[in-house]
Design a protein around this motif. Sequence first.
Motif, PDB file in Angstrom:
ATOM      1  N   ASN A 186       1.209  -1.337   0.051  1.00  0.00           N
ATOM      2  CA  ASN A 186      -0.258   0.153  -0.157  1.00  0.00           C
ATOM      3  C   ASN A 186       1.280   1.386  -0.049  1.00  0.00           C
ATOM      4  O   ASN A 186       1.237   1.206   0.905  1.00  0.00           O
ATOM      5  CB  ASN A 186      -1.012   0.456   0.967  1.00  0.00           C
ATOM      6  CG  ASN A 186      -1.736   0.869   1.143  1.00  0.00           C
ATOM      7  OD1 ASN A 186      -1.808   1.740   0.202  1.00  0.00           O
ATOM      8  ND2 ASN A 186      -2.308   1.848   2.296  1.00  0.00           N
ATOM      9  N   LYS A 217       0.164   4.131  -0.239  1.00  0.00           N
ATOM     10  CA  LYS A 217      -0.622   5.368   0.259  1.00  0.00           C
ATOM     11  C   LYS A 217      -0.410   6.224  -0.441  1.00  0.00           C
ATOM     12  O   LYS A 217      -0.333   6.280  -2.373  1.00  0.00           O
ATOM     13  CB  LYS A 217       0.071   5.523   1.313  1.00  0.00           C
ATOM     14  CG  LYS A 217      -0.055   4.594   2.165  1.00  0.00           C
ATOM     15  CD  LYS A 217      -0.110   4.958   4.027  1.00  0.00           C
ATOM     16  CE  LYS A 217      -0.066   3.490   4.524  1.00  0.00           C
ATOM     17  NZ  LYS A 217      -0.363   3.784   5.946  1.00  0.00           N
ATOM     18  N   HIS A 221      -9.867   1.576   4.844  1.00  0.00           N
ATOM     19  CA  HIS A 221      -8.512   2.266   5.214  1.00  0.00           C
ATOM     20  C   HIS A 221      -8.113   2.680   6.149  1.00  0.00           C
ATOM     21  O   HIS A 221      -9.393   3.765   6.266  1.00  0.00           O
ATOM     22  CB  HIS A 221      -7.384   2.716   4.150  1.00  0.00           C
ATOM     23  CG  HIS A 221      -6.250   3.143   4.979  1.00  0.00           C
ATOM     24  ND1 HIS A 221      -5.865   2.753   5.657  1.00  0.00           N
ATOM     25  CD2 HIS A 221      -4.269   1.497   4.985  1.00  0.00           C
ATOM     26  CE1 HIS A 221      -3.938   2.680   6.030  1.00  0.00           C
ATOM     27  NE2 HIS A 221      -4.327   1.896   5.161  1.00  0.00           N
ATOM     28  N   GLU A 254      -6.778   5.339   6.978  1.00  0.00           N
ATOM     29  CA  GLU A 254      -6.925   6.674   7.127  1.00  0.00           C
ATOM     30  C   GLU A 254      -8.043   7.528   6.408  1.00  0.00           C
ATOM     31  O   GLU A 254      -7.926   8.586   6.254  1.00  0.00           O
ATOM     32  CB  GLU A 254      -4.929   6.923   5.544  1.00  0.00           C
ATOM     33  CG  GLU A 254      -3.981   6.490   7.363  1.00  0.00           C
ATOM     34  CD  GLU A 254      -2.981   5.353   6.164  1.00  0.00           C
ATOM     35  OE1 GLU A 254      -2.794   6.213   5.046  1.00  0.00           O
ATOM     36  OE2 GLU A 254      -1.919   5.468   7.506  1.00  0.00           O
ATOM     37  N   GLU A 303      -6.032  -4.937   9.962  1.00  0.00           N
ATOM     38  CA  GLU A 303      -4.977  -3.472  10.849  1.00  0.00           C
ATOM     39  C   GLU A 303      -5.420  -3.053  11.907  1.00  0.00           C
ATOM     40  O   GLU A 303      -6.175  -1.587  11.216  1.00  0.00           O
ATOM     41  CB  GLU A 303      -5.129  -2.808   9.844  1.00  0.00           C
ATOM     42  CG  GLU A 303      -4.258  -3.286   8.156  1.00  0.00           C
ATOM     43  CD  GLU A 303      -3.771  -1.987   7.305  1.00  0.00           C
ATOM     44  OE1 GLU A 303      -2.424  -2.166   7.079  1.00  0.00           O
ATOM     45  OE2 GLU A 303      -4.588  -1.151   6.592  1.00  0.00           O
ATOM     46  N   ALA A 325      -0.971   0.321  16.133  1.00  0.00           N
ATOM     47  CA  ALA A 325       0.298  -0.586  15.151  1.00  0.00           C
ATOM     48  C   ALA A 325       0.332   0.239  13.927  1.00  0.00           C
ATOM     49  O   ALA A 325       1.157  -0.401  13.093  1.00  0.00           O
ATOM     50  CB  ALA A 325      -0.298  -2.257  14.519  1.00  0.00           C
ATOM     51  N   GLY A 354       1.625   2.962  10.685  1.00  0.00           N
ATOM     52  CA  GLY A 354       2.180   3.982  10.449  1.00  0.00           C
ATOM     53  C   GLY A 354       3.430   4.215  11.433  1.00  0.00           C
ATOM     54  O   GLY A 354       4.010   3.791  12.198  1.00  0.00           O
ATOM     55  N   GLY A 411       0.205  -3.235   9.554  1.00  0.00           N
ATOM     56  CA  GLY A 411       0.392  -2.731  10.663  1.00  0.00           C
ATOM     57  C   GLY A 411       2.198  -2.425  11.049  1.00  0.00           C
ATOM     58  O   GLY A 411       1.758  -3.713  11.456  1.00  0.00           O
ATOM     59  N   SER A 412       2.700  -1.649  10.775  1.00  0.00           N
ATOM     60  CA  SER A 412       4.327  -1.986  10.715  1.00  0.00           C
ATOM     61  C   SER A 412       4.851  -3.372  10.411  1.00  0.00           C
ATOM     62  O   SER A 412       4.821  -3.565  10.605  1.00  0.00           O
ATOM     63  CB  SER A 412       4.713  -1.849  12.272  1.00  0.00           C
ATOM     64  OG  SER A 412       3.712  -0.086  12.683  1.00  0.00           O
ATOM     65  N   LEU A 437      -0.018  -7.003   4.666  1.00  0.00           N
ATOM     66  CA  LEU A 437      -0.105  -5.892   3.706  1.00  0.00           C
ATOM     67  C   LEU A 437       0.723  -4.536   4.926  1.00  0.00           C
ATOM     68  O   LEU A 437       1.250  -4.515   5.616  1.00  0.00           O
ATOM     69  CB  LEU A 437      -1.676  -5.161   4.592  1.00  0.00           C
ATOM     70  CG  LEU A 437      -1.994  -3.901   3.350  1.00  0.00           C
ATOM     71  CD1 LEU A 437      -3.390  -3.604   3.160  1.00  0.00           C
ATOM     72  CD2 LEU A 437      -1.961  -2.696   3.739  1.00  0.00           C
ATOM     73  N   VAL A 438       2.114  -4.369   3.682  1.00  0.00           N
ATOM     74  CA  VAL A 438       2.839  -3.226   3.705  1.00  0.00           C
ATOM     75  C   VAL A 438       2.837  -2.302   3.967  1.00  0.00           C
ATOM     76  O   VAL A 438       2.571  -1.876   2.554  1.00  0.00           O
ATOM     77  CB  VAL A 438       3.943  -4.278   3.171  1.00  0.00           C
ATOM     78  CG1 VAL A 438       5.375  -3.346   3.628  1.00  0.00           C
ATOM     79  CG2 VAL A 438       4.067  -5.098   3.472  1.00  0.00           C
ATOM     80  N   GLY A 439       2.864  -0.885   4.120  1.00  0.00           N
ATOM     81  CA  GLY A 439       2.890   0.135   3.680  1.00  0.00           C
ATOM     82  C   GLY A 439       4.726   0.554   3.480  1.00  0.00           C
ATOM     83  O   GLY A 439       4.430   0.880   2.504  1.00  0.00           O
ATOM     84  N   ARG A 440       5.036   1.473   4.480  1.00  0.00           N
ATOM     85  CA  ARG A 440       5.723   2.040   4.226  1.00  0.00           C
ATOM     86  C   ARG A 440       7.241   1.419   3.637  1.00  0.00           C
ATOM     87  O   ARG A 440       7.959   1.713   3.119  1.00  0.00           O
ATOM     88  CB  ARG A 440       6.390   2.792   5.456  1.00  0.00           C
ATOM     89  CG  ARG A 440       5.991   3.590   6.676  1.00  0.00           C
ATOM     90  CD  ARG A 440       5.801   4.253   8.173  1.00  0.00           C
ATOM     91  NE  ARG A 440       5.351   2.643   8.744  1.00  0.00           N
ATOM     92  CZ  ARG A 440       5.667   1.916   9.494  1.00  0.00           C
ATOM     93  NH1 ARG A 440       6.409   3.031  10.829  1.00  0.00           N
ATOM     94  NH2 ARG A 440       4.691   1.625  10.564  1.00  0.00           N
TER      95      ARG A 440
HETATM   96  P1  PGA Z   1       2.658   0.754   7.525  1.00  0.00           P
HETATM   97  O1  PGA Z   1       1.114   0.701   7.373  1.00  0.00           O
HETATM   98  O2  PGA Z   1       2.919  -0.563   7.504  1.00  0.00           O
HETATM   99  O3  PGA Z   1       3.392   2.146   7.148  1.00  0.00           O
HETATM  100  O4  PGA Z   1       2.236   0.440   9.097  1.00  0.00           O
HETATM  101  C1  PGA Z   1       0.418  -0.458   6.580  1.00  0.00           C
HETATM  102  C2  PGA Z   1      -1.312   0.246   6.343  1.00  0.00           C
HETATM  103  O5  PGA Z   1      -1.785   1.322   6.576  1.00  0.00           O
HETATM  104  O6  PGA Z   1      -1.406  -0.762   5.311  1.00  0.00           O
END
Ligand code: PGA
Length: 252
Positions: free
Chosen positions: A9, A11, A93, A95, A163, A167, A169, A210-211, A230-233
């Motif tokens: 993801n 973003k 999501h 956010e 998520e 946890a 961001g 989540g992280s 699911l991976v963000g950063r």
């Molecule tokens: P994160 O984000 O891996 O940066 O915590 C995950 C998400 O918001 O889907």
Amino acid sequence: MTKKVIIANWKMNPQSLTEAKKIVTAITTKVSHFKKVSVIIAPPVIYLESLAKLQNTTLAGQNLFWEESGAYTGEHSGTMLAKSGATYVIVGHSERRAMGETNEMVNKKVKAALKAGLKPILCIGESVRDEKGDYHTFIKEQIMQSLAGLKKVNLKNVIIAYEPVWAIGKNAKREATPAESLEMSIFIKKVLSDMFGAVATKTVALIYGGSVNTKNAEAFLSDGGVDGVLVGRESLTPLKFIQIVYSAEHLS
Ligand code: PGA
């Protein structure tokens, strides 16, 4: 054998199409021959059509609107996403929920996604974990309201991403543990089973987000009771994301 699902993801990143193409190419070159993993990338909608032209790329939108067309400034429909090359779409999501999206709106979006032939990735998660365990009720309501009116046959096209908001961001309170993911996975399956029956529940992919990072991904995948992450950063740094996908491919 069901494949593990690893979702990136992005973003509102990266800042240019050139950069987006570079990241996708770096990832697909390394992982497209993997047999046990499906990689899905959710870029900003404006890059979708161009990224869809790259080989071995499975894409997701990050949001959609429930109407098909009309006077809805700034919105885009599921059909538009599908025509631009998306196969999946993230819905609800945290956010977006923080910007006012309710379970009722999420429900309309899930249905609109399915109608457009997209597979919704429904995000659920509590903001706080209270000691009394009220977050269970919160999650149950999110699931029941977000999936209200769906048919059993729809479930095989739905991914549920648990998520926990605390946890997610860079401001996360702490990382969740694989044991917490496992506990919620059991709970979510119970809620789904009460709604749709045990057989249909087995067809839903459940993932954790989540992280997720290179250090904890393997533990979530092996002990978290989930079919993917699911991976963000860490999905914006090809080397790190590839390492996460690699750990899914090589799970013992
Ligand atoms: P994160 O984000 O891996 O940066 O915590 C995950 C998400 O918001 O889907």
